[in-house]
Design an enzyme around this catalytic site. Structure first.
Site, mmCIF file in Angstrom:
data_model
loop_
_atom_site.group_PDB
_atom_site.id
_atom_site.type_symbol
_atom_site.label_atom_id
_atom_site.label_comp_id
_atom_site.label_asym_id
_atom_site.label_seq_id
_atom_site.Cartn_x
_atom_site.Cartn_y
_atom_site.Cartn_z
ATOM 1 C CD GLU A 9 -1.452 -2.086 2.285
ATOM 2 O OE1 GLU A 9 -2.278 -2.605 3.023
ATOM 3 O OE2 GLU A 9 -0.250 -2.407 2.290
ATOM 4 C CG ASP A 82 -1.645 -3.232 5.923
ATOM 5 O OD1 ASP A 82 -0.438 -3.443 5.708
ATOM 6 O OD2 ASP A 82 -2.079 -2.127 6.289
ATOM 7 C CD GLU A 86 -10.796 -1.373 4.009
ATOM 8 O OE1 GLU A 86 -11.188 -0.765 3.003
ATOM 9 O OE2 GLU A 86 -11.565 -1.854 4.869
ATOM 10 C CE1 TYR A 298 -1.878 -3.878 9.342
ATOM 11 C CE2 TYR A 298 -3.569 -5.368 10.149
ATOM 12 C CZ TYR A 298 -3.187 -4.312 9.350
ATOM 13 O OH TYR A 298 -4.119 -3.675 8.570
ATOM 14 N NE ARG A 300 -6.117 0.102 10.648
ATOM 15 C CZ ARG A 300 -5.144 0.614 9.889
ATOM 16 N NH1 ARG A 300 -4.313 -0.190 9.253
ATOM 17 N NH2 ARG A 300 -5.005 1.925 9.747
ATOM 18 C CG HIS A 344 -3.831 -9.886 12.510
ATOM 19 N ND1 HIS A 344 -3.316 -10.341 11.336
ATOM 20 C CD2 HIS A 344 -4.921 -9.164 12.196
ATOM 21 C CE1 HIS A 344 -4.069 -9.901 10.345
ATOM 22 N NE2 HIS A 344 -5.058 -9.199 10.836
#
Length: 691
Positions: A9, A82, A86, A298, A300, A344
């Site tokens: 991204e 990611d 999303e 990560y 989120r 995650h």
């Protein structure tokens, strides 16, 4: 020419992973999404299975052309966005635009941007996970249907520029419901009696507890007088003294929600700022000779799970730096509230060996603060429990009983590194008590009764609101910060002393929504929608059936609202003064940061100015003006002279009317992490504020 093209991204992420992959790989950035629903129309074909009409995002043409050219030359294209819904959707849109086979092994994901993690992930590419993509599409389409169907209605009936959303509307309703509780709150009187006691040369505090029959509530001054009258002299007998040992386990590693909460409490960071800085730490920071390195995993996630390799590395670090006795974490079962996206890990440093102080010179001030918080929390989470000794003693004078509590740390464990913050101002810690034995005699030096009144529930801080949304199952890690940002931008709420206050506009909109779209504001309904989105991600539900089930009820409510909703007139309040530019009356308007003055001749005249609230203090600099409250463009409160720009006196801290008793200088009340303090701007004079 490179054999392989990798698309991520952001340029920062591209720069970090390119050095790990070698010369055969070229890494380019898509700069986030390249396709989305159009802004000019709803972009969803409701009569054809809710099919979305995606278009290229304006301004992305050049990036797409560059990516297409690079993809044609490459032997293989990898999509490394990611590792969440999303990111999966970004990869899917890229595959479509670049004409890649989404079912081929084109998708690569990693939870941390380190050499080992990145290289390992490229050994295990996979197809694009359409269940994840569909869950993202369903959320996007649901939010588009709600936003683009209700918003025009609000423009027509209330005011242009308004919007409605599934999660944001519930957040505003929570803030308004809390405000209603505060308004209707009836304070109740109660009293406490504190005592200062002495045993030998040592003094210690205790508070009135009750009588021989049990605890007694003091609800009036009469109750207090009865207790004081019943006291026979100042000698008390230690009726009981009980010692207990207890273990206090460390907090788990951060999730997105708990990171936002703790960064708000300890660092005074807004949720949006926390996520922006965390993204920078995740994507990579230039560490000089070492190059660009991802410092955290990560950011989120709603899991607190930690990989076995990370646990082993932490265990070795703790044993080496604090001692083996600190490296024995308590066995902990992770509490899972509803659906936890366990793909995650929790948020942690990519390695404990990168101590905050060692990388400090490469980080910005805010990056360092957040990295230190994440590092300390992770290390503490893998340490031994703390061992505390508590003592509770009952002191009796006839039938009257006072209770003293104290504690001391026998073994600090994880507390050597980190202690979790709280939303509310911390209570004073239990004092150390002298060695009290049953039958000991102690003397009361001072007995002080104090009147109190019960307090209404507190307004929501950003941290408290995020925690509440999470507990109710509303929103997901990626939605908290944007939601808080949106409800302020729309002017539905504002922050006052770091707490959310609803605006008149917010209350009007939520009242209309509650009447015509009750499901949108229903906490259980919204939480159920989140669970259904999770079910789509797990492949248990089809996204079209979920959207269709929602829309059937929503469409009926929409028809009713269009037919029955009355137009709401928000009348401007006249300010009692005229515009100095055109002479028209000035009116009071409400914006994102509260009320301000605007010309009633808008849009012909666009004159605006702040409403100046006096605090009853003369300007200490010029002596002619008065100190008023002002706000920065970002809404932060400060104090200045009303004769600005003729007088430039400004202060973040509130000036006081009385002068410094030491030098006659200016006194200000400075807010501290716990309470506040009066300080002089000229000399070293300080005094604590009693609260």
């Amino acid at each position: 020419m490179s054999e392989y093209l990798v698309i991520v991204e952001s340029p920062a992420k591209a720069k970090t992973i390119e050095k790990y992959l070698g010369k055969k790989y070229t890494v380019k950035a898509s700069m986030g999404h390249i396709r989305d629903l159009p802004k000019s129309q709803i972009g969803v074909d409701i009569n054809n299975g809710f099919q979305p009409k995606y278009i290229t995002i304006r301004g992305k043409g050049g990036i797409i052309k560059e990516l297409k050219n690079a993809a044609k030359k490459a032997k293989k294209v990898y999509l490394a966005a990611d590792p969440d819904r999303e990111g999966e959707a970004i990869a899917w849109h890229l595959a479509h635009t670049l004409e890649l086979d989404a079912e081929s092994d084109c998708r690569v994901v990693f939870n941390e941007i380190t050499k080992d993690a990145v290289r390992e992930s490229f050994k295990h590419p996979r197809p694009i996970n359409m269940d994840l993509v569909d869950a993202q599409q369903a959320r996007r389409i649901l939010d588009r249907l709600v936003g683009y169907k209700i918003s025009p209605l609000l423009w027509k009936k209330v005011k242009k520029g308004l919007s409605a959303g599934r999660v944001q509307s519930v957040a505003v309703k929570l803030i308004i419901d809390r405000e209603k509780e505060i308004r209707s709150f009836q304070p109740e009187e109660y009293w406490t009696i504190k005592g200062l006691f002495q045993r030998g040369t040592e003094t210690f505090p205790a508070v009135f507890y009750g009588n021989g029959q049990g605890k007694v509530e003091l609800k009036s001054e009469e109750d207090v007088k009865k207790i004081l009258a019943a006291l026979d002299g100042d000698e008390f007998i230690v009726k009981s003294a009980v010692k207990k040992e207890r273990k206090k386990n460390p907090p788990p590693p951060f999730t997105t929600s708990s990171l936002q909460q703790e960064a708000a409490r300890k660092l005074n960071f807004r949720a949006k700022k926390t996520m922006m800085i965390a993204q920078e730490l995740y994507e990579g920071v230039d560490l000089g000779e070492e190059g660009t390195v991802g410092l955290i995993t990560y950011m989120r996630t709603d899991s607190t799970r930690i990989s076995e390799s990370a646990k082993r590395e932490a265990e070795a670090y703790i044993a080496a730096h604090y001692g083996q006795e600190y490296s024995q974490p308590a066995a902990r079962k992770e509490k899972k509230a509803g659906k936890v996206q366990d793909a995650h890990e929790g948020i942690r440093p990519t390695t404990p060996l990168k101590e905050p102080e060692a990388v400090k010179k490469y980080l910005t001030k805010d990056q360092f603060k957040l990295y230190q918080l994440i590092w300390e929390r992770f290390i503490a989470s893998q340490m031994s429990p703390a061992v505390l000794e508590t003592i509770t003693a009952e002191l009796a004078n006839g039938e009257i009983v006072f209770k003293a509590t104290g504690s001391k740390i026998l073994f600090p464990g994880f507390m050597k590194v980190y202690v979790e913050g709280t939303d509310d101002q911390a209570e004073e810690q239990d004092p150390l008590l002298p060695e009290l034995q049953e039958g000991d005699k102690v003397k009361s030096l001072k007995i002080e009764p104090k009147q109190h009144f019960t307090q209404p529930p507190p307004r929501y801080t950003e941290a408290r609101l995020v925690k509440t949304l999470e507990e109710l199952g509303i929103g997901r890690p990626s939605t908290y910060a944007p939601t808080l940002d949106t409800i302020q931008k729309r002017g539905y709420v504002r922050l006052e002393n770091k707490r959310f206050v609803p605006t008149e506009l917010g209350e009007i909109v939520i009242e209309l929504m509650n009447e015509y779209f009750p499901d949108i504001l229903n906490v259980k309904f919204t939480a159920k929608m989140e669970s259904e989105l999770d079910a789509i991600e797990e492949g248990k539900e089809h996204w079209v059936s979920i959207v269709d089930a929602f829309y059937k009820g929503f469409e009926q409510n929409l028809k009713k609202a269009e037919k029955e909703m009355a137009k709401v007139e928000i009348e401007d309040e006249y300010a009692g003064e005229d515009c100095e530019i055109c002479g028209s009356p000035m009116v009071i308007k409400t914006g994102r940061y509260g009320k301000f003055l605007a010309c009633s001749n808008f849009p012909e005249c666009r004159n605006t100015k702040p409403i100046l609230k006096e605090i009853g203090v003369a300007c200490p600099k010029c002596g002619k003006g008065k100190i008023v409250e002002r706000r920065t463009k970002r809404g932060r409160l400060f104090y200045g002279c009303d004769r600005f720009p003729d007088c430039d006196f400004v202060s973040w801290d509130k000036p006081l009317a009385r002068p410094c008793p030491n030098c006659n200088g200016v006194l200000v009340e400075k807010k501290l992490k716990k309470g506040s303090q009066v300080q002089c701007l000229n000399c070293e004079y300080k005094e604590n504020v009693q609260g």
